[in-house]
Write an enzyme that holds these catalytic residues in place. Structure first.
Site, PDB file in Angstrom:
ATOM      1  N   CYS A   1      57.644  31.291  35.922  1.00 15.87           N
ATOM      2  CA  CYS A   1      56.912  31.225  37.101  1.00 15.87           C
ATOM      3  C   CYS A   1      57.108  30.074  38.070  1.00 15.87           C
ATOM      4  CB  CYS A   1      55.333  31.005  36.870  1.00 15.87           C
ATOM      5  SG  CYS A   1      54.263  31.151  38.203  1.00 15.87           S
TER       6      CYS A   1
ATOM      7  N   GLU B   1      50.087  34.681  34.704  1.00 15.41           N
ATOM      8  CA  GLU B   1      50.104  34.753  36.127  1.00 15.41           C
ATOM      9  C   GLU B   1      48.779  35.866  36.760  1.00 15.41           C
ATOM     10  OE1 GLU B   1      53.573  35.693  38.318  1.00 15.41           O
ATOM     11  OE2 GLU B   1      54.907  34.674  36.954  1.00 15.41           O
TER      12      GLU B   1
ATOM     13  N   GLY C   1      54.673  28.115  39.513  1.00 18.51           N
ATOM     14  CA  GLY C   1      53.865  27.526  38.552  1.00 18.51           C
ATOM     15  C   GLY C   1      54.504  26.277  37.869  1.00 18.51           C
TER      16      GLY C   1
ATOM     17  N   HIS D   1      47.209  27.625  41.642  1.00 15.18           N
ATOM     18  CA  HIS D   1      47.603  27.644  40.352  1.00 15.18           C
ATOM     19  C   HIS D   1      46.319  26.591  39.678  1.00 15.18           C
ATOM     20  CE1 HIS D   1      51.518  29.211  40.600  1.00 15.18           C
ATOM     21  NE2 HIS D   1      51.381  28.664  41.589  1.00 15.18           N
TER      22      HIS D   1
ATOM     23  N   CYS E   1      56.462  33.581  45.882  1.00 11.67           N
ATOM     24  CA  CYS E   1      56.970  33.627  44.346  1.00 11.67           C
ATOM     25  C   CYS E   1      58.259  32.716  44.204  1.00 11.67           C
ATOM     26  CB  CYS E   1      57.196  34.990  44.328  1.00 11.67           C
ATOM     27  SG  CYS E   1      57.946  35.345  42.613  1.00 11.67           S
TER      28      CYS E   1
HETATM   29  N1  LIG Z   1      51.580  36.117  40.385  1.00  9.03           N
HETATM   30  C1  LIG Z   1      51.694  35.083  41.531  1.00  9.03           C
HETATM   31  C2  LIG Z   1      52.962  35.491  42.308  1.00  9.03           C
HETATM   32  C3  LIG Z   1      54.344  35.179  41.513  1.00  9.03           C
HETATM   33  C4  LIG Z   1      54.644  33.940  41.125  1.00  9.03           C
HETATM   34  C5  LIG Z   1      55.649  33.646  40.170  1.00  9.03           C
HETATM   35  N2  LIG Z   1      56.339  34.646  39.703  1.00  9.03           N
HETATM   36  C6  LIG Z   1      56.771  32.746  40.599  1.00  9.03           C
HETATM   37  O1  LIG Z   1      57.832  32.494  40.095  1.00  9.03           O
HETATM   38  O2  LIG Z   1      56.233  31.808  41.354  1.00  9.03           O
HETATM   39  C7  LIG Z   1      50.313  34.952  42.188  1.00  9.03           C
HETATM   40  O3  LIG Z   1      49.773  36.185  42.310  1.00  9.03           O
HETATM   41  O4  LIG Z   1      50.199  33.814  42.723  1.00  9.03           O
END
Ligand SMILES: N[C@H](CCC[C@H](N)C(=O)O)C(=O)O
Length: 364
Positions: A306, A297, A309, A242, A151
């Protein structure tokens, strides 16, 4: 789980000494607020506690006996946490340095992340002991209880949390073991956090995606049908998967503010072409160094930002020839600076991480 949460609002920005030196408010369900001015190991030091009474005439402070320092209270059944956010992507941070097992279960994380019946967050992040020579380990549960590999916004919050918990003896950077491998955050003097996010993963089977790969085994500008519409996507892993799109057969120039994320997001997330589900980024290009994105997400839904992301978006934009390697990426919660270094192939992300409040909550 019955929630009788208490919250603490920092009166001053946290010093690097210890979280326990931060005054905290304890809101209770009577009309009295108790302000704990707490000192490290205050179990031994009789630090004063102020009680604040809220009446129509305003706040009234009175000295009271001491209380245990905030994060050091270990009474069973309570979780002490710090609520952080990175551009509005918000997390419950838990001091888990004394164990390699998370202090709460995924099921408890779901309840704590609930924005009506819990604290409210996009996820729970654990600061744990390092492994294989790293300084720390970071684990995260999404608000649906699933555990992602990494994350980006969360690791910036993690870095600021560690700096509050520990005296880093002047160090501004340390190593973090994550599901995405080694991640190195650096605390900058302006309060921003710069993170070496490692190398992007482009091999289709490693993203993972079942979309047919190109000759170099990547998925760049590939077609995928979602809900009867053919989208052009590029798939990138930053440890987590992604799916990045700049448009579909109907609309090649997305106006991302017009996208109904709640309608289309889950259809990408749970698409059969993504065996581990996926995060999905919808992108608008303003220039070769300025992009705008919105994200649905995996395991958290539409978030305000994100970090992984934004990294995937810049990689995809470069691969599609839409942008250069250094971009400002505008997210609903604010901008991130992303650079994909040509020499070492690492992606770097720079952005803020801020405390929202301190709290403790009974766990059933
Ligand atoms: N929901 C994402 C994890 C958090 C990613 C996001 N909040 C960031 O800041 O990179 C997943 O399941 O891959």
């Amino acid at each position: 789980m019955a929630m009788a949460a208490s919250i603490s609002l920092p009166r001053t920005s946290p010093s690097p000494r210890s979280l326990a030196s931060i005054p905290s408010f304890r809101s209770s369900f009577c009309s009295t607020l108790q302000l704990d001015s707490i000192g490290k190991n205050s179990a031994r030091r009789r630090s004063p506690r102020l009680s604040v009474s809220v009446t129509s005439a305003g706040l009234h402070f009175t000295e009271k006996a001491s209380s245990l320092s905030f994060l050091e209270r270990r009474e069973s059944g309570f979780l002490h946490f710090v609520k952080y956010h990175g551009l509005g992507n918000d997390f419950i941070l838990v001091d888990n340095r004394d164990s390699s097992e998370p202090r709460i279960t995924p099921e408890q994380a779901v309840k704590l992340c609930d924005r009506n019946f819990g604290i409210g967050a996009d996820g729970v992040i654990f600061a744990m002991p390092g492994v294989n020579g790293t300084d720390y380990t970071m684990r995260i549960f999404n608000s649906d209880g699933s555990e992602p590999e990494m994350c980006g916004n969360g690791v910036r919050c993690f870095a600021r949390f560690i700096a509050e918990l520990e005296n880093l003896q002047g160090r501004h950077s340390f190593t973090v073991h994550t599901g995405a491998g080694l991640i190195i955050p650096e605390l900058q003097d302006d309060g921003q956090v710069k993170v070496d996010m490692g190398e992007p993963i482009l091999k289709a089977s490693d993203v993972p995606t079942r979309l047919a790969p190109n000759a170099d085994e990547s998925v760049v500008k590939s077609d995928i049908e979602v809900d009867g519409v053919t989208w052009s996507v590029t798939c990138v892993s930053m440890g987590n998967p992604h799916c990045v799109t700049f448009g579909n057969k109907i609309d090649q120039n997305l106006q991302v503010d017009e996208i109904n994320l709640a309608a289309i997001g889950p259809k990408f997330e749970h698409h059969e072409m993504f065996p581990a589900r996926t995060n999905t980024e919808f992108v608008q290009v303003f220039s070769k160094s300025h992009l705008k994105m919105r994200v649905w997400e995996r395991g958290a839904g539409a978030t305000l930002a994100c970090g992984t992301g934004a990294c995937a978006v810049v990689v995809a934009a470069v691969l599609e020839g839409r942008a250069g390697r250094n971009c400002t990426v505008d997210l609903p919660g604010g901008p991130l600076q992303i650079g994909w270094n040509e020499q070492n192939n690492h992606v770097y992300m720079t952005g803020p991480a801020e405390v929202a409040f301190y709290g403790s909550v009974p766990l059933q």
